[in-house]
Design an enzyme around this catalytic site. Sequence first.
Site, PDB file in Angstrom:
ATOM      1  N   LYS A  47       0.836  -1.205   0.000  1.00  0.00           N
ATOM      2  CA  LYS A  47       0.000   0.000   0.000  1.00  0.00           C
ATOM      3  C   LYS A  47       0.875   1.261   0.000  1.00  0.00           C
ATOM      4  O   LYS A  47       0.575   2.229  -0.700  1.00  0.00           O
ATOM      5  CB  LYS A  47      -0.963  -0.032   1.199  1.00  0.00           C
ATOM      6  N   GLN A  91      -5.136  -1.847   9.693  1.00  0.00           N
ATOM      7  CA  GLN A  91      -4.956  -3.142   9.030  1.00  0.00           C
ATOM      8  C   GLN A  91      -5.602  -4.244   9.878  1.00  0.00           C
ATOM      9  O   GLN A  91      -5.341  -4.365  11.069  1.00  0.00           O
ATOM     10  CB  GLN A  91      -3.457  -3.414   8.826  1.00  0.00           C
ATOM     11  N   ASP A 114     -11.421   2.518   4.310  1.00  0.00           N
ATOM     12  CA  ASP A 114     -11.830   1.115   4.190  1.00  0.00           C
ATOM     13  C   ASP A 114     -13.340   0.997   3.993  1.00  0.00           C
ATOM     14  O   ASP A 114     -13.829  -0.049   3.557  1.00  0.00           O
ATOM     15  CB  ASP A 114     -11.459   0.353   5.469  1.00  0.00           C
TER      16      ASP A 114
HETATM   17  N1  GUN Z   1      -7.206  -7.098   5.865  1.00  0.00           N
HETATM   18  C1  GUN Z   1      -7.645  -7.848   4.820  1.00  0.00           C
HETATM   19  N2  GUN Z   1      -8.368  -7.101   3.979  1.00  0.00           N
HETATM   20  C2  GUN Z   1      -8.399  -5.858   4.495  1.00  0.00           C
HETATM   21  C3  GUN Z   1      -8.977  -4.625   4.079  1.00  0.00           C
HETATM   22  O1  GUN Z   1      -9.656  -4.514   3.046  1.00  0.00           O
HETATM   23  N3  GUN Z   1      -8.753  -3.565   4.871  1.00  0.00           N
HETATM   24  C4  GUN Z   1      -8.029  -3.648   6.025  1.00  0.00           C
HETATM   25  N4  GUN Z   1      -7.888  -2.555   6.759  1.00  0.00           N
HETATM   26  N5  GUN Z   1      -7.480  -4.758   6.440  1.00  0.00           N
HETATM   27  C5  GUN Z   1      -7.661  -5.855   5.681  1.00  0.00           C
END
Ligand code: GUN
Length: 280
Positions: A47, A91, A114
């Site tokens: 990211k 996360q 998110d």
């Molecule tokens: N862990 C797995 N998928 C995601 C997601 O889309 N967002 C976040 N914050 N954590 C994740």
Amino acid sequence: MILDGKRVSEKRLELLEEKIGESGIQPHLAMVLVGEDPASLLYINMKHRACERVGIGSISIRLPVEAGTDEIIGAVSRLNNDLQIDGILVQLPLPPHISTRAVVEAVAPDKDVDGFHPLNMGRLFMGDPNIIPCTSRGIMSLLEEYHIPVAGKRAVVVGRSIEVGKPLGMLLLFADATVTFCHSKTLDLPAHTRTADILVSAVGKARFITASMVQAGATVIDVGTNYVQGKLTGDVDFEGVSPLAGAVTPVPGGVGPMTIASLMENTFQAAWKRQCFPVR
Ligand code: GUN
């Protein structure tokens, strides 16, 4: 046909880079990582790299695995109040002693890139979305890019998580698909999956979807990220399913890169809204 998420995400990132350049603003994303989970670390690094690529500033806030719910909420609150920060991502998964619900609800809805905050989820379910969860947005973009028809089609979503299953089912519904949700208690799962024109698996079990569960010509979207002997593998038995499916996403190189591109789009969207239309 292979649905090449890597290629499409590159195209979307290029477009976004241009848009950000023209906008005259620099968005900033803050990512909160609790503990040292290697997969989470890998995703956070990917990211950061995507942010750099499109011109989004990014920071990581690292907390030890022993951090409590209050400590994490404290870090989130500081980011909520930080005028430099446009987007916040915590996360997931968080360690089991943490209240994920409380942490997700602590993120300011306008910075919730998110889209997991109840306000954003509620707006999505009412058909008036603000920020759409990244994986769902990425999958809808991929279907659109390949001109895969959704209206009137039968979509079967296997998995009912807040992160993927539920929001994606809603988006498919708003795109006029007839949507079936399947899950761990579904009886005779193959009978359902074989009806699908669009089959989505967000289960988290390698080789869970086999050829006998797929209708010939179906579009198969693999959301699985399973590590088998250190190798990233989806939910779909790709070798068995791909000769039969009309279209299928590979893992890696399918949904994953689309999710990251969508996170970048969500961050720019949040920044644009916050910096150009601030609530005073
Ligand atoms: N862990 C797995 N998928 C995601 C997601 O889309 N967002 C976040 N914050 N954590 C994740």
